[in-house]
Design a protein around this motif. Structure first.
Motif, PDB file in Angstrom:
ATOM      1  N   GLY A 116      45.732   9.278  42.736  1.00 46.69           N
ATOM      2  CA  GLY A 116      46.426   8.577  41.646  1.00 46.69           C
ATOM      3  C   GLY A 116      45.696   7.278  41.326  1.00 46.69           C
ATOM      4  N   GLY A 117      45.281   6.562  42.367  1.00 40.34           N
ATOM      5  CA  GLY A 117      44.482   5.357  42.178  1.00 40.34           C
ATOM      6  C   GLY A 117      43.139   5.657  41.551  1.00 40.34           C
ATOM      7  N   LEU A 118      42.516   6.740  41.995  1.00 39.94           N
ATOM      8  CA  LEU A 118      41.237   7.148  41.404  1.00 39.94           C
ATOM      9  C   LEU A 118      41.403   7.424  39.916  1.00 39.94           C
ATOM     10  N   ALA A 119      42.483   8.100  39.545  1.00 45.55           N
ATOM     11  CA  ALA A 119      42.723   8.397  38.124  1.00 45.55           C
ATOM     12  C   ALA A 119      42.853   7.112  37.323  1.00 45.55           C
ATOM     13  N   LYS A 120      43.612   6.154  37.835  1.00 46.60           N
ATOM     14  CA  LYS A 120      43.776   4.889  37.116  1.00 46.60           C
ATOM     15  C   LYS A 120      42.450   4.139  37.022  1.00 46.60           C
ATOM     16  N   TYR A 121      41.670   4.185  38.075  1.00 47.21           N
ATOM     17  CA  TYR A 121      40.334   3.592  38.061  1.00 47.21           C
ATOM     18  C   TYR A 121      39.468   4.254  36.988  1.00 47.21           C
ATOM     19  N   LEU A 122      39.455   5.597  36.962  1.00 43.16           N
ATOM     20  CA  LEU A 122      38.619   6.318  36.002  1.00 43.16           C
ATOM     21  C   LEU A 122      39.071   6.082  34.565  1.00 43.16           C
ATOM     22  N   ILE A 123      40.366   6.020  34.348  1.00 35.66           N
ATOM     23  CA  ILE A 123      40.900   5.757  33.009  1.00 35.66           C
ATOM     24  C   ILE A 123      40.552   4.336  32.586  1.00 35.66           C
ATOM     25  N   HIS A 124      40.806   3.385  33.461  1.00 38.28           N
ATOM     26  CA  HIS A 124      40.631   1.963  33.133  1.00 38.28           C
ATOM     27  C   HIS A 124      39.157   1.540  33.087  1.00 38.28           C
ATOM     28  N   GLU A 125      38.366   2.012  34.049  1.00 40.55           N
ATOM     29  CA  GLU A 125      36.975   1.550  34.160  1.00 40.55           C
ATOM     30  C   GLU A 125      35.949   2.465  33.485  1.00 40.55           C
ATOM     31  N   TYR A 131      46.289   2.493  42.780  1.00 40.51           N
ATOM     32  CA  TYR A 131      47.521   3.232  42.512  1.00 40.51           C
ATOM     33  C   TYR A 131      48.574   2.329  41.865  1.00 40.51           C
ATOM     34  N   ASP A 132      48.583   1.062  42.223  1.00 39.17           N
ATOM     35  CA  ASP A 132      49.564   0.109  41.692  1.00 39.17           C
ATOM     36  C   ASP A 132      49.110  -0.581  40.404  1.00 39.17           C
ATOM     37  N   LEU A 133      47.936  -0.225  39.892  1.00 38.77           N
ATOM     38  CA  LEU A 133      47.417  -0.824  38.665  1.00 38.77           C
ATOM     39  C   LEU A 133      48.308  -0.473  37.474  1.00 38.77           C
TER      40      LEU A 133
END
Length: 188
Positions: free
Chosen positions: A157-166, A121-123
């Protein structure tokens, strides 16, 4: 259908191919067909809708870090679950089964998954990544990963950032994941 002494409650007995499955009160209208088609899903729905441990409290969010990894976060946090919507969500999420971090059931989330996704989430995202996230925020049904800034908001929210980034997800894909993963209860 057997009528009970409660005028708004019904008990349905499904038999035949499925064996004797009794679903009390929570299945009405189109839910009968869903239960007949998928009695295991109806059983899961009954259990999750009655025995959840999910809440929107800040204390609950903090407690996730100390949960045993094998424990589960279950049930809805804001409104009662609806069988029709639950069936749609579980079916829709099957398209993401190749990505283990996307829970296959929005009302039964492994604590280990939540523990892994909360820090994301903080990424800080790059410019294009942030645009994808912003698109999802503006276009998802809840206008974010959840209806309120609770553990689900941070986890998804963290999952979304993970999916976008990774995984290179775009904003539309995040909207799809969020809308299918809505665990607030109720229908859409």
């Amino acid at each position: 259908m057997i009528r009970t002494m409660y005028p708004n409650r019904r008990t349905v007995i499904l038999g035949g191919v499925f064996g004797a499955v009794t679903a009390a009160g929570f299945l009405q209208g189109p839910d009968f067909a869903i239960a007949a088609e998928n009695p295991e899903l109806a059983k899961r729905f009954k259990d999750l809708s009655r025995n959840g441990n999910s809440t929107c409290s800040a204390k609950f969010t903090e407690s996730i870090a100390t949960m045993p990894a094998m424990s589960r976060i279950t049930g809805s946090c804001c409104s009662p679950m609806e069988m029709k919507r639950y069936a749609e969500q579980v079916k829709g999420l099957t398209k993401y089964r190749a990505i283990p971090m996307i829970p296959s059931d929005p009302y039964d989330i492994p604590a280990a998954t939540a523990q892994q996704m909360l820090p994301y989430y903080d990424l800080k995202l790059t410019g294009d990544e942030q645009k994808a996230y912003d698109y999802a925020m503006a276009n998802s049904e809840e206008k974010g990963p959840c209806c309120c800034p609770c553990w689900r908001w941070k986890m998804y929210g963290g999952l979304a950032k993970y999916l976008i980034h990774e995984h290179g997800f775009d904003g539309r894909q995040i909207v799809d994941v969020w809308d299918l993963s809505d665990g607030c209860g109720g229908g859409m």
